[in-house]
Design an enzyme around this catalytic site. Sequence first.
Site, PDB file in Angstrom:
ATOM      1  N   GLU A  20       0.790  -1.331  -0.025  1.00  0.00           N
ATOM      2  CA  GLU A  20       0.099   0.159  -0.122  1.00  0.00           C
ATOM      3  C   GLU A  20       0.941   1.345  -0.096  1.00  0.00           C
ATOM      4  OE1 GLU A  20      -0.710  -2.727   1.741  1.00  0.00           O
ATOM      5  OE2 GLU A  20      -2.973  -3.177   1.153  1.00  0.00           O
TER       6      GLU A  20
ATOM      7  N   HIS B 154     -10.526  -5.619  10.701  1.00  0.00           N
ATOM      8  CA  HIS B 154     -11.254  -5.425   9.152  1.00  0.00           C
ATOM      9  C   HIS B 154     -12.560  -4.635   9.298  1.00  0.00           C
ATOM     10  CE1 HIS B 154      -8.199  -8.084   7.805  1.00  0.00           C
ATOM     11  NE2 HIS B 154      -8.661  -8.146   6.817  1.00  0.00           N
TER      12      HIS B 154
END
Lengths: 389, 350
Positions: free
Chosen positions: B60, B129
Amino acid sequence: MSKKSDKTAAAERPAKGATRSAGRNGQAERAEAKAKQANGTAPKYDLRNVSESAETLIGFYRQMLLIRRFEETTGEMYTRAKIGGYCHLNLGEEATIVGTMSALELRDYVFTNYREHGYILARGVDPKLIMAELFGKEAGVSKGRGGSMHLFDVESGFLGGYAIVGGQLPPATGAALAITYRGSDEVVLCQMGDATTNIGAFHESLNIAQLWKLPVIFLIVNNLYGMGTTVERASAVAELYRKACAYDMRSERVDGNDVLAVRDATRRAVEHARKESLPTLLEAVSYRFRGHSVVDPARYRPEEEVKHWRNLDPVMALAHGLREAGLIDEAGIKQIDDEINAIVVDAVRFADETPAPKPEELFTFDYATDVPNVDRSLPGDHTGITQDG
Amino acid sequence: MPEVTYRQALHDTLRDEMLRDENVFLMGEEIGVFEGSYKITAGLLQEFGAKRVRDAPIAEEGFVGAAIGAAMLGLRPVVEIMTINFILLAMDQIINHAAKIHYMFGGQSRVPMVIRTPGGGGQQLAATHSQNPEVWFAHTPGLKVVAPSTPADARGLLKASIRDDDPVLFLENLALYNTKGEVPEDRPDDVLPIGVADVKREGSDITIISYSRMAAVAMHVAEQLASEDGIKAEVIDLRSLRPLDRATIVDSVRKTNRAVVFEEDWRAYGIGAEVAATIQEHAFDHLDAPVRRIAAAEVPLPYAKNMELAALPTGQHLVDAVHATLDASGGVRGNGRSNGSKGQRSASRG
């Protein structure tokens, strides 16, 4: 030789030239190289038979001396509180800077870390505007918003000094991606310090650059210390150019005190990038004459080590080589010295006199595209509401 | 107007913008061959090729940072982060770089990039998450943050985000992808302005302020309050978290004199805190009751379904907060006190 002085080992010239894969160097070869390095090698310029014109060589000297004098003066201005914040000098790294920058064209792009005054000077930006930035003035290269660590000049493709270690690598990689996207053949040079090779952004960027075949040169300026920590204490692999082998990337190490060697190594990397659209990891070993920043007395470095490297002074070495080869005489050296001094004095005078940014322009660059309801209230205000009256 | 899903609206808008401007390209994990973890980019690799739809390694920081550099050279990258939880790997690039480059370098370089990413919990994905850290970005000068709740807003704001010359965090939500709504046909003028809230439903009794999925829930709650209790709730969908349209919030509260903020992030220092502060700054004399905030409980979200439900805000929390606020301030105007639904409230909790 004490263990400490092994650090000087890093200054070896890459006798073999470009190494496709650093991993090919055998253990024995590395040990031998390291033993040789321990003696340190001053660039003994024999300029009598080089193919460079006197003009080119003297031009290098001028640029290196400009960086030297500019940085000495910057250090002085910092202690006189004309410059604030953090301030990191390029003293001792002049050959690396001029060598790399001279191998690029103006259409190429440069990203650096926060030790970048010399790079933007070598890109040809007016020293007055750089010093004005250090002084926090509106006329500065970043309009006084950036300071020493955040110089920028879009005209010369100098796309920024970045002050978070490793932060410049992903954007530099993306700039190279944009070059391939538009199908042109510029190259990107991305400078960093030795300690940057330990951070995640380094590894992600090298992987992406090789994976996507991007025309970017990752330049490690190995000055043997990340702040006060030696390379050996921070990196499992002390020969930093070898880290490229993890990405099957071309890599090379060069003596950062030798402006011609640096220029030639950079040229090879530029060609690899421009012709084949492939990256290189280039390591230039040099030394910073002062501490990490202006306020760091660098007590962590042994005196004999500093003396050793001072003796390898790249600016003095080139001046010596020019004289030895009869390319310049004492009068010529003196004349350049006077010219450079005048430029730096002029830069300081300009930086001192030119106005600071206006506080009314605090929000001038907050967004490139203005949209409704941007809050431009000041610390003592309520949050801003345009219609609130 | 045709009715499409939020997912389809995003897909179609990406496609339209790629057709309109060849500098627009997509980059992210699994967006090409795999067609996107949530299939927003389905079919785009085949149509536009690997140059315009670029699969990135799981890196990322590397690829978000690469988008910054590409944007600095004039491209318009639209990056997909699989979920907002993974954006944390790229925080240095977003906060220290994307948000700073235009200002810090004296306006010499623009960073016209979009980061699309879904937030939202409630699917038993547990603590790492299920987060909603959009406030971290909304807190940061130099960024723009939008959080549409309907397919039409998703379209209009995605167009605006791609055409904007600043870095925009475009917040989606896992639970919104399948929701449907009317979306205008492609027109040059269906670009929504960033920084402008939308009064999704007008009302005079109380103001509900929300965004993203919770704004959609708030609309259902407002309908329920109207039909069951005769409460006329005004629903403000912020749509843009940075800039924040404070004027629309304040105008509404000056009219209704009461406000509840309905958000999915953690309460402390959250979006609702900023909204409440704005209300007390600019509508203090108009308030008949304290501003309430419905937000997630302050724990890393647990996995067990019953525990997860206990931590997340629901429509029923909003119903209760509306009643409590009205009860504390003389009830609904011209309609007596709004105490008719107390039984329902206690019955449906938990």
